[in-house]
Design a protein around this motif. Structure first.
Motif, PDB file in Angstrom:
ATOM      1  N   ASN B 175       5.062   5.312  -4.021  1.00  6.41           N
ATOM      2  CA  ASN B 175       4.739   5.677  -2.640  1.00  6.41           C
ATOM      3  C   ASN B 175       4.126   7.073  -2.538  1.00  6.41           C
ATOM      4  N   TRP B 182      -4.270   2.657  -4.087  1.00  8.09           N
ATOM      5  CA  TRP B 182      -3.762   1.336  -3.685  1.00  8.09           C
ATOM      6  C   TRP B 182      -4.913   0.371  -3.399  1.00  8.09           C
ATOM      7  N   TYR B 265       1.424   5.435   6.381  1.00  7.69           N
ATOM      8  CA  TYR B 265       0.977   5.155   5.004  1.00  7.69           C
ATOM      9  C   TYR B 265       1.539   3.844   4.477  1.00  7.69           C
ATOM     10  N   ARG B 266       2.854   3.658   4.613  1.00  2.49           N
ATOM     11  CA  ARG B 266       3.454   2.463   3.989  1.00  2.49           C
ATOM     12  C   ARG B 266       3.013   1.178   4.670  1.00  2.49           C
ATOM     13  N   TYR B 270       1.414  -1.617   2.365  1.00  4.67           N
ATOM     14  CA  TYR B 270       2.079  -2.894   2.074  1.00  4.67           C
ATOM     15  C   TYR B 270       1.654  -3.985   3.046  1.00  4.67           C
TER      16      TYR B 270
END
Ligand code: CU
Lengths: 249, 526
Positions: B175, B182, B265-266, B270
């Motif tokens: 992370n 990514w 961000y996450r 994801y």
């Protein structure tokens, strides 16, 4: 390519370029000369020049890699990642085959001779044995027995060649019975799938030879031999799918 | 010289990718100009109909396979990714060199189109049975171009996945890696799984044409729809191979230039990136709505195509909200990045009617489709690449580009593309069919075609200004004031020289558990 610490000069190697050039001459240009422009001579010249460059590229690359003697083991992850895409190639071929077969009015279509199952059973035994013999070789290598490794590696190569010989024998036999690439949908799928698998066997044998040649003078890299074995086992597993789908269904 | 041609250094390999992709862009762009001039007046004017078909083929194939994919994955991943994660190179440097040269020989092979007497004229899609039975063009060049560039990309996928898995700086958790990293992972996972399907599809073309098999010969039990399905099974996800690194780079630029950490961000990683990768494999049949399929497939794929706007939307939200209350510095790179927010909006919104199978009956095969995918590929992704070259220009060269000239080029490009494609959207809705060489049955569209051509001339001027700026500034631009002129917090700026030397880092970097590449003053709690 030093690991970890700082470098002070630009790294370079001429062999990737040579290999790429060889592929360029030996595959597209040779194929187009022969099939699109009907020039066997140009095809042969491009093909031979390409093959020569490919051999030089691989030999030089292998010896550079062995000289560095780096055992970071990345290749043992990289190869399975590559095998994912190889699997997708075979999956697309099988899907194409299923589409042809399941939409056909009659299967096998007219003009298909009897294809015996004796040969594929024998070929399965040969290929599985070669996987086992290579495994013996790897065990010898781990025990520090280089000559034992060389022996089992050569046995595996011999079995691989026997497998390819069987393929050629079977093709020759079927073509004489009038079953060629263009006969019908069955021949299309049969030659495409078994032929594709056979080229993978050939590729695996090429990798074995480039493990064997340095091994003859006592140079081995455990990552490289492990990756070669992994690839060979993959080709072996694909064969089970080929046999079950093409011969036994 | 040999340290360049035979290089195994990821930065130099990256530059070789950039040169190759800009060369492909230039040739394919000139062909676009020729196509545009031909269409400016009703009736045959400039080129023969057969030449027009060859130009259409080459423009599409070279822009997608030669420019966009290698530019946004090959160049961007090579130059930036190892430095962002604190690695001295990629996992397999020699394999990387093989990738770039296979790609270059793929371009050389494609360029032979203009030398041989029988150039391919089969669009970039190569649909059977035209390509296998009716076209006399050299199909093998098309097939092997796909093979060379595709194989190059597969090796890249193996290389970069291993690089990110094994070579992150000590202490760098998943992370903590850059959003761009990514998106490169997502793009290469797509390449790894789907390129083999395209490679197989075109190989079957080759077998059909040259060895007489009958995969796509209906009279012998074959199926032409099989080719369309295999082709788009790869070629729709290929859009995300281009889109993901594009938005990844935009995120880095926007975060750096507005001095804000990435918003959500996450969620963007994801939900956004991996959502796109997962859903992207289940939408391909929207390219075949009018080719024939059972209704449940048509409706199912319509639903998945509409749903994929959700992960794309999550990424867009992060792009926009990263700007919120930022101290934004508008340089040329940021001009391009900001314009991309508008392009992703228009490109995305015009995709929605095309997702609906009922509307596609009307809009399919018109200029509307063409204008839509040019907004996404030809503008959004291309502008993102230009933004990136400007943004990382001081890193690559150690020099500054000329800001005034850069902005002048931006306005020419930006006004030009809008002037080109808005009229084409409109005449598309009114029924102007794609691909036509002559539109004598639709003379009412001539005015819009002429506006589009004026726009294209502006773009050509803008590109020329941009290229001159790059080349001149790389050779004799002002020296960059320091290693990090944009004051970025990402490792490629903070821990390396500009331009970086061999091995990238004077000291191999290590990062702490609370380090992030977006360590800017957080927004004040309000
Ligand atoms: Cu699509």
């Amino acid at each position: 390519m030093t690991d970890g610490h700082t470098q002070h000069h630009w790294e370079y190697s001429m062999f990737p370029f040579i290999l790429a050039l060889g592929v360029f001459l030996g595959v597209p240009l040779a194929f187009a000369s022969f099939f699109q422009y009907g020039s066997g001579l140009a095809g042969a010249v491009f093909g031979l020049a390409g093959l020569l460059l490919i051999v030089i590229g691989i030999a030089g690359w292998t010896s550079e890699g062995l000289a560095e003697n780096s055992e970071n083991g990345y290749a043992l992850t990289g190869l399975p990642i590559f095998i994912v895409s190889e699997t997708m190639i075979f999956l697309s071929l099988f899907v194409s085959y299923w589409m042809l077969r399941l939409t056909a009015a009659q299967w096998p279509p007219e003009g298909t001779p009897h294809i015996g199952v004796g040969m594929p059973i024998f070929m399965t035994i040969v290929l599985v044995s070669s996987s086992i013999t290579y495994h013996f070789g790897e065990e010898k290598l781990d025990a520090g027995d280089n000559s034992g490794f060389k022996f089992w590696l050569q046995v595996s190569i011999g079995l691989g060649l026997l497998f390819l010989g069987c393929t050629l024998y079977e093709y020759n036999h079927l073509i004489h019975e009038g079953f060629t690439f263009g006969t019908n949908a069955k021949s299309t799928a049969f030659y495409a799938i078994t032929g594709f698998h056979a080229t993978h066997v050939l590729l695996g044998l090429g990798i074995f030879v480039s493990v064997l040649i340095p091994a003859l003078s006592g140079k081995t890299n455990r990552t490289f031999t492990g990756a070669a074995g992994l690839y060979w086992h993959f080709v072996d597993i694909v064969w089970f799918f080929v046999v079950s789908q093409i011969y036994f269904w | 010289m040999k340290e360049w041609i035979f290089t195994t250094d990821h930065k130099r390999v990256g530059i070789l990718y950039l040169i190759g992709s800009m060369a492909a862009f230039a040739v394919a762009g000139l062909l676009a100009m020729a196509i545009r001039f031909e269409l400016t007046w009703v009736g045959p004017t400039l080129i023969e109909a057969d030449t027009y078909n060859v130009f259409l083929y080459f423009h599409g194939a070279a822009m997608i396979l030669g420019f966009l994919i290698p530019g946004l994955t090959g160049f961007m991943a090579n130059y930036l990714l190892p430095m962002m994660i604190g690695a001295h190179d990629v996992a397999f440097p020699r394999l990387n060199a093989l990738s770039v040269w296979l790609y270059w020989f793929g371009i050389v092979l494609a360029l032979l189109t203009f030398v041989v007497p029988d150039p391919p004229d089969i669009m970039w899609t190569g649909y059977a049975p035209y390509s296998t039975q009716y076209s006399s063009g050299n199909l093998s060049f098309y097939v092997f171009t796909v093979h060379l560039i595709g194989f190059s990309s597969l090796l890249g996928a193996v290389n970069f996945l291993c690089t990110v898995i094994y070579m992150r700086a000590p202490g760098m958790g998943w992370n903590q890696i850059n959003f761009f990293v990514w998106t490169i992972l997502g793009a290469f996972v797509i390449q790894l799984i789907f390129v083999p399907v395209l490679a197989t599809a075109v190989t079957l073309l080759l077998l059909d044409k040259y060895l007489g098999t009958s995969f796509f010969v209906p009279s012998a039990g074959g199926d032409v729809l099989l080719y369309e399905n295999l082709f788009w099974f790869y070629s729709h996800p290929a859009v995300y191979v281009i889109l993901l690194p594009a938005v990844g780079a935009l995120m880095e630029i926007i975060s750096t230039m507005s001095k804000n950490p990435i918003f959500n961000y996450r969620v963007a990683v994801y939900g956004g990136v991996w959502g796109v990768v997962l859903l992207g494999s289940d939408v391909w049949a929207h390219h075949l709505y009018t080719s024939g399929m059972v209704d449940w497939v048509r409706i199912g794929m319509m639903v998945t195509t509409l749903i994929i706007s959700v992960p794309v939307g999550l990424i867009t939200i992060s792009l926009v909200f990263t700007l919120y209350k930022g101290a934004i510095r508008f340089n040329t790179g940021m001009y391009y990045a900001a314009s991309c927010l508008y392009l992703i909006l228009i490109g995305g919104l015009t995709g929605i009617p095309l997702a609906m199978s009922s509307l596609t009956l009307h809009l399919g095969e018109t200029y509307f489709v063409m204008a839509h995918f040019h907004f996404i590929m030809g503008m959004l992704a291309t502008f993102a690449l230009f933004a990136s070259v400007y943004h990382w220009f001081p890193k690559m060269t150690g020099r500054m580009y000329n800001e005034k000239v850069g902005k002048a080029g931006f306005w020419l490009n930006f006004i030009g593309v809008n002037l080109t494609f808005y009229p084409l959207f409109i005449i598309g809705v009114e029924g102007m069919p794609r691909r036509y060489f002559d539109y004598e049955m639709f003379p009412q569209f001539q005015g819009s075609q002429q506006l589009a051509t004026v726009g294209a001339i502006l773009v050509a001027a803008g590109i020329a200004v941009m290229l001159i700026n790059w080349i001149y500034s790389a050779i004799s631009g002002e020296k960059a004031p320091n290693n990090n002129p944009w004051e970025s917090a990402s490792l490629e700026w903070t821990a390396t020289a500009s331009p970086p030397g061999p091995g990238n880092f004077p000291q191999p970097p290590e990062v702490s558990a609370d380090w992030t590449p977006y360590d800017y003053q957080p927004r004040t709690a309000s």
